[in-house]
Design a protein around this motif. Sequence first.
Motif, PDB file in Angstrom:
ATOM      1  N   THR A   1      -2.633   5.766  -7.303  1.00 36.95           N
ATOM      2  CA  THR A   1      -1.195   5.533  -7.196  1.00 36.95           C
ATOM      3  C   THR A   1      -0.373   6.494  -8.061  1.00 36.95           C
ATOM      4  O   THR A   1       0.758   6.834  -7.717  1.00 36.95           O
ATOM      5  N   GLY A   2      -0.963   6.980  -9.140  1.00 33.36           N
ATOM      6  CA  GLY A   2      -0.258   7.950  -9.981  1.00 33.36           C
ATOM      7  C   GLY A   2       0.072   9.234  -9.233  1.00 33.36           C
ATOM      8  O   GLY A   2       0.953   9.989  -9.624  1.00 33.36           O
ATOM      9  N   ASP A   3      -0.627   9.486  -8.146  1.00 31.05           N
ATOM     10  CA  ASP A   3      -0.389  10.691  -7.356  1.00 31.05           C
ATOM     11  C   ASP A   3       0.665  10.505  -6.263  1.00 31.05           C
ATOM     12  O   ASP A   3       0.991  11.451  -5.553  1.00 31.05           O
ATOM     13  N   TYR A   4       1.167   9.289  -6.107  1.00 31.67           N
ATOM     14  CA  TYR A   4       2.209   9.059  -5.094  1.00 31.67           C
ATOM     15  C   TYR A   4       3.428   9.897  -5.472  1.00 31.67           C
ATOM     16  O   TYR A   4       3.888   9.854  -6.622  1.00 31.67           O
ATOM     17  N   SER A   5       3.963  10.648  -4.513  1.00 31.41           N
ATOM     18  CA  SER A   5       4.950  11.669  -4.878  1.00 31.41           C
ATOM     19  C   SER A   5       6.242  11.082  -5.465  1.00 31.41           C
ATOM     20  O   SER A   5       6.912  11.739  -6.241  1.00 31.41           O
TER      21      SER A   5
ATOM     22  N   GLU B   1       0.869  -1.176   0.000  1.00 31.57           N
ATOM     23  CA  GLU B   1       0.000   0.000   0.000  1.00 31.57           C
ATOM     24  C   GLU B   1       0.905   1.225   0.000  1.00 31.57           C
ATOM     25  O   GLU B   1       1.529   1.546   1.009  1.00 31.57           O
ATOM     26  N   VAL B   2       0.992   1.914  -1.136  1.00 29.03           N
ATOM     27  CA  VAL B   2       1.946   3.029  -1.228  1.00 29.03           C
ATOM     28  C   VAL B   2       1.463   4.244  -0.457  1.00 29.03           C
ATOM     29  O   VAL B   2       2.258   5.014   0.080  1.00 29.03           O
ATOM     30  N   MET B   3       0.150   4.424  -0.435  1.00 29.44           N
ATOM     31  CA  MET B   3      -0.374   5.527   0.373  1.00 29.44           C
ATOM     32  C   MET B   3      -1.831   5.266   0.699  1.00 29.44           C
ATOM     33  O   MET B   3      -2.463   4.396   0.113  1.00 29.44           O
ATOM     34  N   ARG B   4      -2.343   6.041   1.648  1.00 29.94           N
ATOM     35  CA  ARG B   4      -3.748   5.922   2.020  1.00 29.94           C
ATOM     36  C   ARG B   4      -4.347   7.320   1.896  1.00 29.94           C
ATOM     37  O   ARG B   4      -3.709   8.298   2.244  1.00 29.94           O
ATOM     38  N   GLY B   5      -5.578   7.383   1.403  1.00 35.83           N
ATOM     39  CA  GLY B   5      -6.244   8.671   1.263  1.00 35.83           C
ATOM     40  C   GLY B   5      -6.024   9.282  -0.099  1.00 35.83           C
ATOM     41  O   GLY B   5      -5.113   8.910  -0.831  1.00 35.83           O
ATOM     42  N   CYS B   6      -6.895  10.248  -0.435  1.00 32.33           N
ATOM     43  CA  CYS B   6      -6.804  10.940  -1.709  1.00 32.33           C
ATOM     44  C   CYS B   6      -7.474  12.283  -1.510  1.00 32.33           C
ATOM     45  O   CYS B   6      -8.520  12.371  -0.883  1.00 32.33           O
TER      46      CYS B   6
ATOM     47  N   GLU C   1       1.625   8.904   2.965  1.00 33.69           N
ATOM     48  CA  GLU C   1       2.440   8.083   2.059  1.00 33.69           C
ATOM     49  C   GLU C   1       3.401   7.203   2.837  1.00 33.69           C
ATOM     50  O   GLU C   1       3.813   7.541   3.940  1.00 33.69           O
ATOM     51  N   ARG C   2       3.767   6.075   2.229  1.00 40.27           N
ATOM     52  CA  ARG C   2       4.882   5.285   2.758  1.00 40.27           C
ATOM     53  C   ARG C   2       6.116   5.702   1.991  1.00 40.27           C
ATOM     54  O   ARG C   2       6.038   6.066   0.821  1.00 40.27           O
ATOM     55  N   SER C   3       7.279   5.627   2.638  1.00 41.61           N
ATOM     56  CA  SER C   3       8.510   6.021   1.958  1.00 41.61           C
ATOM     57  C   SER C   3       8.957   4.910   1.014  1.00 41.61           C
ATOM     58  O   SER C   3       8.615   3.738   1.190  1.00 41.61           O
ATOM     59  N   VAL C   4       9.722   5.305   0.004  1.00 44.94           N
ATOM     60  CA  VAL C   4      10.240   4.351  -0.980  1.00 44.94           C
ATOM     61  C   VAL C   4      11.069   3.263  -0.275  1.00 44.94           C
ATOM     62  O   VAL C   4      10.959   2.083  -0.608  1.00 44.94           O
TER      63      VAL C   4
END
Lengths: 223, 611
Positions: free
Chosen positions: B314-318, B262-267, B285-288
């Motif tokens: 997921t495209g919005d993950y920094s 899960e790369v991140m939660r929320g939008c 976000e979770r870190s790389v």
Amino acid sequence: MGKSIRVRFQVKETCRFISHLDKVRSFERAIRRAQLPIAYSQGFNRRPRFAFAQALPVGVTSDAEYADFHLTEYLEAERLKIALNQVLPSGFYVLEAVNLPARAEALMTIIQAAAYRIKLLEQASELPDKIGNLLAQKSIYIDKHTKKGSKQVNIRPWIYQLELNEDGTELSLVCACGSQGNLRPMDILEPLGLKLEEVLIHREALWIEMDPVRRTPIDIVGG
Amino acid sequence: MDKKLLQILPQVSSPARYTNGELNAIHKDWDTTTLKMCLAFPDIYDIGMANLGFKILYHIINQQQACLGERAYLPWIDMQEQMIKAGLPLTALESGKPLSEFDIIGFTLQHETSYTNVVKMLDLADIPRFSAERKETDPLIIAGGPCSFNCEPIVDFLDCVVLGDGEEVLKQILELAVAAKEQNIAKEELLRQLAKLEGVYVPRFYRAVYNDNGDYMGLEPLKQDLPLEINKNLVENLDQAFYPDTAIVPYTKVVFERAVVEVMRGCTRGCRFCQAGMIYRPVRERSVEVLKKQVAQLIKNTGYEEISLSSLSTGDYSCIQQLISELVQEYEGQGVSVALPSLRVDSFSVKLAEQIQKVRKSGITFAPEAGTQRLRDVINKNVTEADLYDAVESAFQAGWHQVKLYFMIGLPTEEFADLDGIVSIAKNALEIGWKYHQKGRRKPTVVVSVSSFVPKSHTPFQWEAMDSIEVLLEKQAYLRKHLSHPGISFQYHNVHISYLEAILARGDRRLAATIARAVDLGCQFDSWHECFDFKLWEQALQDTNIDGNYFANRQRAKDEILPWDHLKCGVSKGYLWREREKAFKEETTPDCRFTNCTGCGLPKCNIRDRG
């Protein structure tokens, strides 16, 4: 010696309803978990190179499944066996493994016959007579469903041996298995008046030669 | 294995769903473990095995020394029939113990059309359906998941409902339940303790009040010291949150078989129709580094051939570019690929997809949601016509032959001009396809998939009326006629299922009787087209004196008390109303991550604090 290894493995009760394809995928994943030096196919969709012998019908357990693994380097067969058993799901167990000589014949093409043990969960009536009748017939036609539709096939020539044990609780069946002729053990149930849910079928052996001696896919490596 | 079960299995479809023994499943000792909890997924194994929340919670339960966690799924209809015939109750996979022998059953409420399945599972387990009917010895029935924010229609069946992120609060619940069991504390008292936890709602401690017109007027607490509002649980730092380093590997093919991180939660894109975009805020976000460690562990422990980077967007993950490059580089040689669950509508996303999908085997999917810029502004889907055609062009150019476009019909303010917009987008997209696939053997195709808009709680459209069944059918027919074109295929959802979803999505406690009646009449698997029977549901509504249109097709007033007002996701009702007003003025609201705080009211938010 070549870089390939042949193994014999068990399919236990928890795995008996898994399709052939799902068994293949279970092994693909086990190989990745074990980090074995497996060879990969070329192309975009790279798959680990290993091959199973004759597919085990769904619902059947087995002590006689065979697979060839093609590796990128020589590995002692025993080490592969240990590594696989550490990572395989509990429904599979590798019983033995041998290194194959270079240019061994592919497993799929050499299988000739199989032996099954059919345990009866319910009391079956008049089985000895029914077996006698069945074996006395020259031809037994059943419907075979293929991709092109269904057709009638004669399974009688594929039944080599069919016996009931002394206390009447178990059948043993030896039959054709492989590309030359293939009997699914469940196909003899209906002619005997048995239902699939009344039996447990177990594959005991696969043979690549019947006469004069029965030899398994692993025997051939030694001899 | 039980002999009866052994005899049933060869007679049902996909028996491997019921056999257990999967790799990495956890089998703790039944007799020496104090507290037993079974996670219950109200759909078949094949669907339930994909659920990320389940994967996490399963391991959290089993990590607690005094607890054992197992899984149960709703058997398919053929298996149910065989079980009933043989007198077998619903059992958990791992131990094969009946669900009724567990201390806690935890349901996940993923969508409203699974409610009958929850009741069906209780029936099959021989556990009394209603919380009020259950005795001291019956298991505690708890539930979580996105529908817990509008759970009123189903609360009569539940003992307690958990709002928001479950990782931390589940541990607290288990701790209290273990103590209760060891000290022989009564269920009533345990529920009182649970009701004091943040984000835990004990519905039976409240009574719903209605006025003479039959309008809902709010909840009345039946005991002292009960919270009047339930605030959701929030895991603030995902890097520090528990994430399992292993996952159960099913023997058979299920939906989404892959290692999931899960790369991140929320939008915070703020699409006005989207409940997930509101209830899962803020973005975390979770870190790389952490993700790469998790991927390495998961691949090692599962042997999966695919890694899925999961989130709402997921495209919005920094750090998406960095993450994908590093994962592809590391795993390409091992035959392990990377998958993105959803793509943003722009060419950047196509580039990402291109990077990870070396074979253009399947189609590529985008969700412009509405056919005109006007309507996309209404719903705050900040995608322009140019973004969309750029994305489509990049996809065909990169070698994909099929582009799938998701739209909704029945959105607030929709006119037939907006449907014409869907038609022209489809035709223009196909035109672009022909530019790149003229010579090849395979022709370009465009798939238009259309679902019906269902107004959801906790969104700016929570007050809106859903289009009537007749209007939606007319709109579908209109699209079918105008999209009948070589190279374009048209898919659409069952309008009656959406109507049921709309009733249950904004209903109140009176619907429990309707759900129970529907199950009695034979309703289950309502989200499965082949099982859904609208006639039975009409019957159930009629038998329980419920007017479905009252819940689905009625415009709510601004000051109306809503059946979910007490269930707080952090976004304020005032903000939702302001967003609704902007929608009708066709004004957009930008994503707060890239501009300024938009004032959604979230109590814990790093963007607002940033100033």
